[in-house]
Enzyme design. Structure first.
Site, mmCIF file in Angstrom:
data_model
loop_
_atom_site.group_PDB
_atom_site.id
_atom_site.type_symbol
_atom_site.label_atom_id
_atom_site.label_comp_id
_atom_site.label_asym_id
_atom_site.label_seq_id
_atom_site.Cartn_x
_atom_site.Cartn_y
_atom_site.Cartn_z
ATOM 1 N N GLN A 1 0.957 -0.935 -0.016
ATOM 2 C CA GLN A 1 -0.212 -0.285 -0.232
ATOM 3 C C GLN A 1 0.807 1.123 -0.023
ATOM 4 O O GLN A 1 0.004 2.118 -0.313
ATOM 5 C CB GLN A 1 -1.260 -0.387 1.123
ATOM 6 C CG GLN A 1 -1.999 1.211 0.924
ATOM 7 C CD GLN A 1 -2.436 1.197 2.238
ATOM 8 O OE1 GLN A 1 -3.386 2.105 2.683
ATOM 9 N NE2 GLN A 1 -2.813 0.514 2.744
ATOM 10 N N GLU B 1 1.310 -1.315 8.173
ATOM 11 C CA GLU B 1 -0.003 -0.101 8.766
ATOM 12 C C GLU B 1 0.348 -0.249 10.155
ATOM 13 O O GLU B 1 0.341 1.328 10.992
ATOM 14 C CB GLU B 1 -0.985 -0.341 7.989
ATOM 15 C CG GLU B 1 -2.033 0.491 7.962
ATOM 16 C CD GLU B 1 -1.905 2.144 8.406
ATOM 17 O OE1 GLU B 1 -1.447 2.656 6.678
ATOM 18 O OE2 GLU B 1 -2.235 2.963 8.851
ATOM 19 N N ASP C 1 0.682 3.554 6.135
ATOM 20 C CA ASP C 1 0.592 3.902 4.308
ATOM 21 C C ASP C 1 -0.017 4.687 3.847
ATOM 22 O O ASP C 1 1.311 5.436 3.335
ATOM 23 C CB ASP C 1 -0.607 1.976 4.755
ATOM 24 C CG ASP C 1 0.485 0.830 4.460
ATOM 25 O OD1 ASP C 1 1.887 0.928 4.692
ATOM 26 O OD2 ASP C 1 -0.738 0.040 4.886
ATOM 27 N N GLY D 1 -7.858 20.411 19.015
ATOM 28 C CA GLY D 1 -7.640 21.448 19.108
ATOM 29 C C GLY D 1 -8.363 22.265 20.527
ATOM 30 O O GLY D 1 -8.486 21.669 21.671
ATOM 31 N N GLY D 2 -8.594 23.405 20.576
ATOM 32 C CA GLY D 2 -8.504 24.406 21.877
ATOM 33 C C GLY D 2 -10.275 24.576 21.700
ATOM 34 O O GLY D 2 -11.223 25.266 22.337
HETATM 35 N N1 CAO Z 1 11.953 -10.584 -8.646
HETATM 36 C C1 CAO Z 1 12.760 -10.089 -8.236
HETATM 37 N N2 CAO Z 1 12.619 -10.691 -6.569
HETATM 38 C C2 CAO Z 1 11.851 -9.540 -6.338
HETATM 39 C C3 CAO Z 1 11.046 -8.787 -7.420
HETATM 40 C C4 CAO Z 1 11.419 -9.268 -7.970
HETATM 41 N N3 CAO Z 1 10.199 -8.503 -9.518
HETATM 42 N N4 CAO Z 1 10.332 -7.733 -6.345
HETATM 43 C C5 CAO Z 1 10.520 -8.160 -4.775
HETATM 44 N N5 CAO Z 1 11.741 -9.057 -5.440
HETATM 45 C C6 CAO Z 1 12.085 -10.041 -4.196
HETATM 46 C C7 CAO Z 1 12.809 -8.829 -2.803
HETATM 47 O O1 CAO Z 1 14.287 -8.604 -3.962
HETATM 48 C C8 CAO Z 1 12.717 -9.311 -2.103
HETATM 49 O O2 CAO Z 1 14.215 -10.859 -1.692
HETATM 50 P P1 CAO Z 1 15.519 -10.316 -1.166
HETATM 51 O O3 CAO Z 1 14.802 -10.547 0.714
HETATM 52 O O4 CAO Z 1 16.073 -12.154 -1.142
HETATM 53 O O5 CAO Z 1 15.917 -9.416 -0.650
HETATM 54 C C9 CAO Z 1 12.057 -10.310 -1.825
HETATM 55 O O6 CAO Z 1 11.306 -10.208 -3.018
HETATM 56 C C10 CAO Z 1 10.721 -10.350 -0.526
HETATM 57 O O7 CAO Z 1 10.736 -8.578 -0.743
HETATM 58 P P2 CAO Z 1 10.455 -7.900 1.120
HETATM 59 O O8 CAO Z 1 10.997 -8.564 2.414
HETATM 60 O O9 CAO Z 1 10.077 -6.485 0.247
HETATM 61 O O10 CAO Z 1 8.576 -8.726 1.299
HETATM 62 P P3 CAO Z 1 8.415 -9.296 2.151
HETATM 63 O O11 CAO Z 1 6.330 -9.147 1.081
HETATM 64 O O12 CAO Z 1 9.036 -10.497 2.948
HETATM 65 O O13 CAO Z 1 7.768 -7.819 3.281
HETATM 66 C C11 CAO Z 1 7.173 -6.094 3.674
HETATM 67 C C12 CAO Z 1 6.979 -7.120 2.941
HETATM 68 C C13 CAO Z 1 6.165 -4.596 3.601
HETATM 69 C C14 CAO Z 1 6.626 -5.976 5.264
HETATM 70 C C15 CAO Z 1 8.369 -5.309 3.582
HETATM 71 O O14 CAO Z 1 8.101 -4.982 2.653
HETATM 72 C C16 CAO Z 1 8.482 -3.870 4.264
HETATM 73 O O15 CAO Z 1 9.613 -3.530 5.590
HETATM 74 N N6 CAO Z 1 8.970 -2.773 3.388
HETATM 75 C C17 CAO Z 1 9.364 -1.475 4.193
HETATM 76 C C18 CAO Z 1 7.827 -1.239 4.339
HETATM 77 C C19 CAO Z 1 6.961 -0.636 3.886
HETATM 78 O O16 CAO Z 1 6.708 0.087 2.961
HETATM 79 N N7 CAO Z 1 5.213 -1.204 4.744
HETATM 80 C C20 CAO Z 1 4.332 -1.123 3.870
HETATM 81 C C21 CAO Z 1 3.534 -2.112 3.592
HETATM 82 S S1 CAO Z 1 1.896 -1.718 3.167
HETATM 83 O O17 CAO Z 1 1.398 -2.325 4.769
#
Ligand code: CAO
Length: 455
Positions: free
Chosen positions: A47, A169, A198, A277-278
């Protein structure tokens, strides 16, 4: 709802939504869009990041969403309501974008990414900390390929003890101070339905990107932009940090806790529905509250409107009673005051209260349900709620661009299907030849080879 709430006064005051001087000779909205010519490499998912790039797309940027072959953005399949179709979670956050599937960890995938970096103005990502570096897309590498590129990231936390954490979030709402200050004093901390972690952080990031592009006009250089979700939430909670410091100088007199003679602790307490607020305010029951969970109104006892409030609710004597006449005298009696106003609001619907209060400049706000908002005609007319058609899910409602520019009119276009624009991006945007495209696809980098094998 529009008809019911429009009062004679608001009708008399009605103006076009936005009145700004027109500088161009062309008709409104005919000069293209504010961000025409800006191309975004959109590496966002879920998001926070997609909120940001959707806004930029609405302002005219060409947003190319890079998605992992197979499933793409995980939200395509989350909270699915129509079998086989992209979820509303995805479609409502990815309007006006193009989608290319690409395995960024493959050799051919990186070749495409390199060209994307060289072609785009901004890279936006919200991967977990370090993921972009692990792909090989370090700041140094990106900067070497394209010194003008702005690299914008959402992370859960900024530098510090939690910077490596993955964040969603509600984690941000808790870590940013919102949850500890939301809810009722005698209950647990509460998260809010507004996605301040988000979508709020996506908004912050969008501003950072536009500023970085503006500065690039002067310097010719790109830069990194970071919006941490904890910081974004805290920014939206700044009045609570204000109150934390006021506590050192005495009780927070506008909190109903003060009127109820309950001492304050060391930290800002949850304030229920007290206004921040106030001007004291509270949520009051209206006619029908016994069966309708949204038959309530927010009522503000704004000082300049006090006399009119007294007359309206049948308490004219309060205008001169020293216990009620002045704001400071009212503070310890707020509970009784709001109970008395509520006895009046309970005899009327929330819309009737609105219609009676608005002409008197008494600030009130009906508690609108999502159903009422979805049906609100004025929001449809302003483009804040839009109906969008989608090839696999049909028509659905979405929130349009909440920011209105008089000369960059937003048209909300449906979100892309997974990989819908892979071919046109490889050829038209990146200039790969037919042979090169065949080689990229045969390598599996775009997922097509696997898809064909599976069929
Ligand atoms: N091709 C190949 N690999 C890909 C890719 C693509 N097109 N797109 C993503 N990946 C890989 C990433 O490189 C990552 O690999 P590694 O872990 O080996 O480096 C893997 O996919 C997972 O990515 P991620 O860790 O970002 O995803 P997740 O689902 O495990 O975590 C989230 C999700 C949101 C918790 C994390 O991305 C995060 O903390 N983001 C920052 C904060 C944020 O935006 N949070 C809001 C989310 S909305 O509620």
């Amino acid at each position: 709802m529009a008809k019911k709430t429009a009062t004679a006064k608001s009708k008399a005051k009605a103006k076009p939504a936005l009145r700004l001087p027109k500088l161009s000779s062309k008709p409104w909205g005919q000069d293209g869009k504010a961000l025409d010519g800006v191309r975004i490499l959109d590496f966002t998912h879920v998001q926070s990041g997609p909120t940001c790039t959707q806004l930029l797309a609405w302002f005219g940027a060409d947003v190319i969403k890079v998605e992992r072959p197979g499933g793409g953005d995980i939200t395509r399949g989350q909270l699915r309501d129509v079998p086989g179709a992209d979820s509303l979670y995805f479609t409502m956050l990815n309007h006006n974008k193009r989608s290319i599937t690409l395995d960024s960890k493959s050799k051919q995938g990186m070749k495409v990414l390199e060209r994307l970096v060289k072609t785009c103005d901004v890279l936006v990502e919200n991967f977990a900390p370090g993921a972009l570096d692990r792909m090989g897309l370090t700041w140094e590498q990106i900067h070497a390929w394209n010194p003008r590129m702005v690299v914008a990231s959402v992370k859960g936390f900024g530098p510090g003890p939690y910077e490596e954490c993955k964040v969603y979030e509600n984690v941000a709402q808790c870590a940013g101070g919102a949850a500890s200050t939301t809810g009722f004093r005698d209950g647990p901390p509460l998260v809010t339905g507004a996605q301040i972690g988000d979508s709020g952080t996506g908004l912050h990031l969008a501003l950072g990107i536009v500023c970085a592009l503006f500065q690039r006009n002067r310097t010719g250089r790109g830069q990194r932009v970071l919006a941490a979700m904890q910081d974004g939430v805290l920014n939206l909670c700044r009045v609570k940090l204000r109150d934390q410091q006021r506590l050192a100088h005495g009780p927070l007199t506008e909190y109903s806790q003060h009127g109820e003679n309950i001492p304050f602790g060391v930290a800002v307490p949850r304030a229920g529905n007290d206004s921040g607020g106030g001007q004291p305010g509270w949520i009051l029951k209206c006619k029908g509250w016994e069966t309708d969970p949204d038959a309530y109104i927010y009522f503000i006892t704004q000082a300049p409107a006090w006399d009119k409030i007294c007359d309206l609710i049948g308490k004219p004597e309060w205008k001169t009673d020293p216990d009620y006449a002045k704001p400071a005298a009212r503070l310890p009696r707020l509970r009784h005051i709001f109970d008395t106003i509520e006895a009046w609001t309970m005899t009327k619907t929330k819309f009737e209260v609105m219609a009676l209060c608005n002409p008197l400049d008494i600030p009130v706000g009906p508690i609108l349900s999502m159903k009422e908002i979805a049906e609100e005609q004025s929001l449809r007319e302003s483009g804040t709620v839009v109906e969008v058609d989608h090839p696999t899910r049909g028509k659905y409602l979405s929130v349009g661009n909440p920011i209105k520019l008089s000369d960059s009119i937003t048209e909300v276009k449906r979100s892309p299907l997974l990989g819908e624009h892979t071919d046109e991006i490889l050829s038209d945007v990146l200039g790969f030849t037919a042979e090169e495209i065949a080689e990229i696809k045969a390598s599996g980098a775009t997922g097509e080879a696997q898809k064909m094998a599976a069929e």
